[in-house]
Motif scaffolding. Structure first.
Motif, PDB file in Angstrom:
ATOM      1  N   GLN A  68     -28.664 -10.327 -12.823  1.00 27.39           N
ATOM      2  CA  GLN A  68     -28.018  -9.604 -13.421  1.00 27.39           C
ATOM      3  C   GLN A  68     -26.373  -9.688 -13.526  1.00 27.39           C
ATOM      4  N   GLY A  69     -26.161 -10.485 -12.151  1.00 30.30           N
ATOM      5  CA  GLY A  69     -24.615 -10.486 -12.423  1.00 30.30           C
ATOM      6  C   GLY A  69     -24.233 -11.280 -11.004  1.00 30.30           C
ATOM      7  N   GLY A  70     -22.888 -11.028 -10.651  1.00 29.47           N
ATOM      8  CA  GLY A  70     -22.435 -11.591  -9.689  1.00 29.47           C
ATOM      9  C   GLY A  70     -22.959 -11.619  -8.299  1.00 29.47           C
ATOM     10  N   GLU A  71     -23.225 -10.321  -8.142  1.00 29.29           N
ATOM     11  CA  GLU A  71     -23.786  -9.833  -6.905  1.00 29.29           C
ATOM     12  C   GLU A  71     -25.113 -10.418  -6.619  1.00 29.29           C
ATOM     13  N   ASP A  72     -25.806 -10.831  -7.636  1.00 33.71           N
ATOM     14  CA  ASP A  72     -27.020 -11.539  -7.388  1.00 33.71           C
ATOM     15  C   ASP A  72     -26.901 -12.923  -6.860  1.00 33.71           C
ATOM     16  N   GLY A  73     -25.814 -13.542  -7.382  1.00 30.83           N
ATOM     17  CA  GLY A  73     -25.346 -14.558  -7.052  1.00 30.83           C
ATOM     18  C   GLY A  73     -24.848 -14.918  -5.236  1.00 30.83           C
ATOM     19  N   VAL A  74     -24.200 -13.782  -5.095  1.00 29.84           N
ATOM     20  CA  VAL A  74     -23.777 -13.561  -3.724  1.00 29.84           C
ATOM     21  C   VAL A  74     -24.927 -13.663  -2.937  1.00 29.84           C
ATOM     22  N   ALA A  75     -26.050 -12.880  -3.121  1.00 28.19           N
ATOM     23  CA  ALA A  75     -27.050 -12.574  -2.347  1.00 28.19           C
ATOM     24  C   ALA A  75     -27.565 -13.808  -2.180  1.00 28.19           C
ATOM     25  N   TYR A  76     -28.046 -14.637  -3.188  1.00 27.28           N
ATOM     26  CA  TYR A  76     -28.783 -15.925  -3.473  1.00 27.28           C
ATOM     27  C   TYR A  76     -27.990 -16.924  -2.518  1.00 27.28           C
ATOM     28  N   GLU A  77     -26.587 -17.078  -2.468  1.00 22.05           N
ATOM     29  CA  GLU A  77     -26.053 -17.959  -1.786  1.00 22.05           C
ATOM     30  C   GLU A  77     -25.955 -17.658  -0.268  1.00 22.05           C
ATOM     31  N   ARG A  78     -26.052 -16.354   0.087  1.00 21.07           N
ATOM     32  CA  ARG A  78     -25.973 -16.051   1.329  1.00 21.07           C
ATOM     33  C   ARG A  78     -27.412 -16.265   1.877  1.00 21.07           C
ATOM     34  N   LYS A  79     -28.663 -16.536   1.319  1.00 18.17           N
ATOM     35  CA  LYS A  79     -29.906 -16.786   1.520  1.00 18.17           C
ATOM     36  C   LYS A  79     -29.931 -18.218   1.739  1.00 18.17           C
ATOM     37  N   ILE A  80     -29.247 -18.840   0.953  1.00 18.00           N
ATOM     38  CA  ILE A  80     -29.228 -20.361   1.031  1.00 18.00           C
ATOM     39  C   ILE A  80     -28.371 -20.772   2.264  1.00 18.00           C
ATOM     40  N   ASP A  81     -27.520 -20.244   2.480  1.00 18.00           N
ATOM     41  CA  ASP A  81     -26.589 -20.715   3.628  1.00 18.00           C
ATOM     42  C   ASP A  81     -27.113 -20.152   5.005  1.00 18.00           C
ATOM     43  N   ALA A  82     -28.162 -19.079   4.920  1.00 23.18           N
ATOM     44  CA  ALA A  82     -28.923 -18.769   6.097  1.00 23.18           C
ATOM     45  C   ALA A  82     -30.033 -19.725   6.355  1.00 23.18           C
ATOM     46  N   THR A  83     -30.457 -20.247   5.277  1.00 22.35           N
ATOM     47  CA  THR A  83     -31.594 -21.099   5.441  1.00 22.35           C
ATOM     48  C   THR A  83     -31.126 -22.552   6.156  1.00 22.35           C
ATOM     49  N   VAL A  84     -29.940 -22.998   5.346  1.00 23.72           N
ATOM     50  CA  VAL A  84     -29.420 -24.444   5.642  1.00 23.72           C
ATOM     51  C   VAL A  84     -28.782 -24.204   7.192  1.00 23.72           C
ATOM     52  N   SER A  85     -28.317 -23.002   7.521  1.00 24.84           N
ATOM     53  CA  SER A  85     -27.690 -22.869   9.050  1.00 24.84           C
ATOM     54  C   SER A  85     -29.048 -22.936   9.921  1.00 24.84           C
ATOM     55  N   LEU A  86     -30.241 -22.502   9.702  1.00 24.40           N
ATOM     56  CA  LEU A  86     -31.310 -22.571  10.378  1.00 24.40           C
ATOM     57  C   LEU A  86     -31.611 -24.035  10.701  1.00 24.40           C
ATOM     58  N   VAL A  87     -31.739 -24.834   9.611  1.00 24.26           N
ATOM     59  CA  VAL A  87     -32.153 -26.366   9.670  1.00 24.26           C
ATOM     60  C   VAL A  87     -30.991 -26.802  10.536  1.00 24.26           C
ATOM     61  N   ALA A  88     -29.764 -26.454  10.232  1.00 22.52           N
ATOM     62  CA  ALA A  88     -28.802 -27.448  10.875  1.00 22.52           C
ATOM     63  C   ALA A  88     -28.695 -26.791  12.291  1.00 22.52           C
ATOM     64  N   SER A  89     -29.011 -25.664  12.767  1.00 25.67           N
ATOM     65  CA  SER A  89     -28.832 -25.342  14.331  1.00 25.67           C
ATOM     66  C   SER A  89     -30.257 -25.422  14.831  1.00 25.67           C
ATOM     67  N   LEU A  90     -31.156 -26.112  14.427  1.00 20.73           N
ATOM     68  CA  LEU A  90     -32.284 -26.410  15.157  1.00 20.73           C
ATOM     69  C   LEU A  90     -31.892 -27.242  16.398  1.00 20.73           C
ATOM     70  N   PRO A  91     -32.391 -26.924  17.833  1.00 24.53           N
ATOM     71  CA  PRO A  91     -31.845 -27.486  18.991  1.00 24.53           C
ATOM     72  C   PRO A  91     -31.964 -28.969  19.114  1.00 24.53           C
ATOM     73  N   MET A  92     -33.234 -29.380  18.429  1.00 22.84           N
ATOM     74  CA  MET A  92     -33.395 -30.817  18.534  1.00 22.84           C
ATOM     75  C   MET A  92     -33.040 -31.686  17.379  1.00 22.84           C
ATOM     76  N   PRO A  93     -32.765 -32.936  17.444  1.00 20.90           N
ATOM     77  CA  PRO A  93     -32.622 -33.764  16.155  1.00 20.90           C
ATOM     78  C   PRO A  93     -33.489 -33.649  15.193  1.00 20.90           C
ATOM     79  N   THR A  94     -33.112 -33.886  13.943  1.00 23.04           N
ATOM     80  CA  THR A  94     -33.763 -33.712  12.797  1.00 23.04           C
ATOM     81  C   THR A  94     -33.397 -34.944  11.810  1.00 23.04           C
ATOM     82  N   VAL A  95     -34.406 -35.032  11.143  1.00 22.67           N
ATOM     83  CA  VAL A  95     -34.261 -36.307  10.140  1.00 22.67           C
ATOM     84  C   VAL A  95     -34.899 -35.823   8.816  1.00 22.67           C
ATOM     85  N   ALA A  96     -34.092 -36.360   7.953  1.00 31.57           N
ATOM     86  CA  ALA A  96     -34.571 -36.171   6.226  1.00 31.57           C
ATOM     87  C   ALA A  96     -34.888 -37.688   5.758  1.00 31.57           C
ATOM     88  N   VAL A  97     -36.184 -37.468   5.557  1.00 36.47           N
ATOM     89  CA  VAL A  97     -36.759 -38.726   4.682  1.00 36.47           C
ATOM     90  C   VAL A  97     -37.131 -38.582   3.242  1.00 36.47           C
TER      91      VAL A  97
END
Length: 257
Positions: A74-103
């Motif tokens: 409906q507006g800009g706040e929805d975008g902020v909430a979405y980007e926060r969720k994306i950041d949280a998801t990406v951060s979880l991947v980046a902060s995994l303690p073991m090495p990670t590989v994208a195939v």
């Protein structure tokens, strides 16, 4: 919407598969939730030495977020909430303690590029494409953390091409600039991924973990706040037009409002 994120653990290697090949593995809200739950599970599993991420079907790693879901915004706040969720998801991947590989095999676009860039290593097939063509498609924007992650992987000039020109970067260029560790034919991809994971699993895990954490702290240092930019973009008439045009399979008509 169909699709799921699947986890298989075998011999200390966790395989995470984005499984929605009929939509080039475009992520639904449910798939993002599944990915976050998997990352939380893996963080606490000391038996897992390496995590590999891949897309199902052979055409894409992840072709971004499913665009139809933006119709409810409906507006800009929805975008902020979405980007926060994306950041949280990406951060979880980046902060995994073991090495990670994208195939990567095929399209690695938008949110898919963010997820691949959050991994420690990336290998790909020659036909793979990397990009964030939102200036041509949706008229939305990325968070500051997402942009910082891309700049750390590609450098500012290439990220300007990705965001301002809506360019796609081919696999050869991604290899030349260091984004990819290796470029392989499709028939060799699985064997090479397994070999890389085995090598990573054989090394000192504490050294790997603290080294990853140190690199992540450098990336997070003094990151500016930019939610005002996200509100402006997701609250614009151009974003609504971009989503409607994409879903309607027609070219968008930008108004600059």
């Amino acid at each position: 919407m169909s699709g799921e994120v699947r986890l298989l653990v075998d011999g200390g290697v966790a395989s995470v598969t984005f499984d929605r090949p009929e939509a080039r593995n475009a992520m639904t809200w449910a798939m993002y939730e599944q990915l976050r739950a998997i990352c939380e599970q893996l963080r606490g599993d000391a038996s897992v030495r390496v995590v590999r991420f891949q897309g199902a079907g052979g055409e894409a790693f992840v072709a971004g977020t499913d665009i139809a879901q933006f119709l409810d915004f409906q507006g800009g706040e929805d975008g902020v909430a979405y980007e926060r969720k994306i950041d949280a998801t990406v951060s979880l991947v980046a902060s995994l303690p073991m090495p990670t590989v994208a195939v990567v095999q095929g399209w690695c676009i938008g949110g898919g590029l963010a997820l691949a860039s959050a991994c420690d290593f990336r290998i790909a097939t020659p036909g793979s494409k990397f990009g964030v063509p939102i200036a041509r498609t949706l008229g939305n924007c990325l968070s500051m953390a997402n942009i910082a992650g891309l700049v750390s992987c590609f450098g500012r000039p290439r990220v300007q091409r990705l965001l301002l020109l809506a360019d796609l970067i081919g696999a050869e260029e991604a290899l030349a600039c260091g984004y990819l560790l290796e470029l392989l034919p499709a028939e060799s991809l699985e064997a090479s991924a397994s070999k890389l994971c085995s090598r990573l699993a054989s090394l000192a895990p504490v050294t790997q973990e603290v080294s990853k954490d140190a690199l992540n702290r450098l990336l997070r240092h003094s990151l500016p706040e930019a939610e005002d930019l996200i509100r402006r973009c997701y609250g614009s008439a151009d974003f609504k037009e971009g989503v409607q045009a994409f879903v309607g399979k027609r070219p968008p008509v930008w108004s600059g409002r």
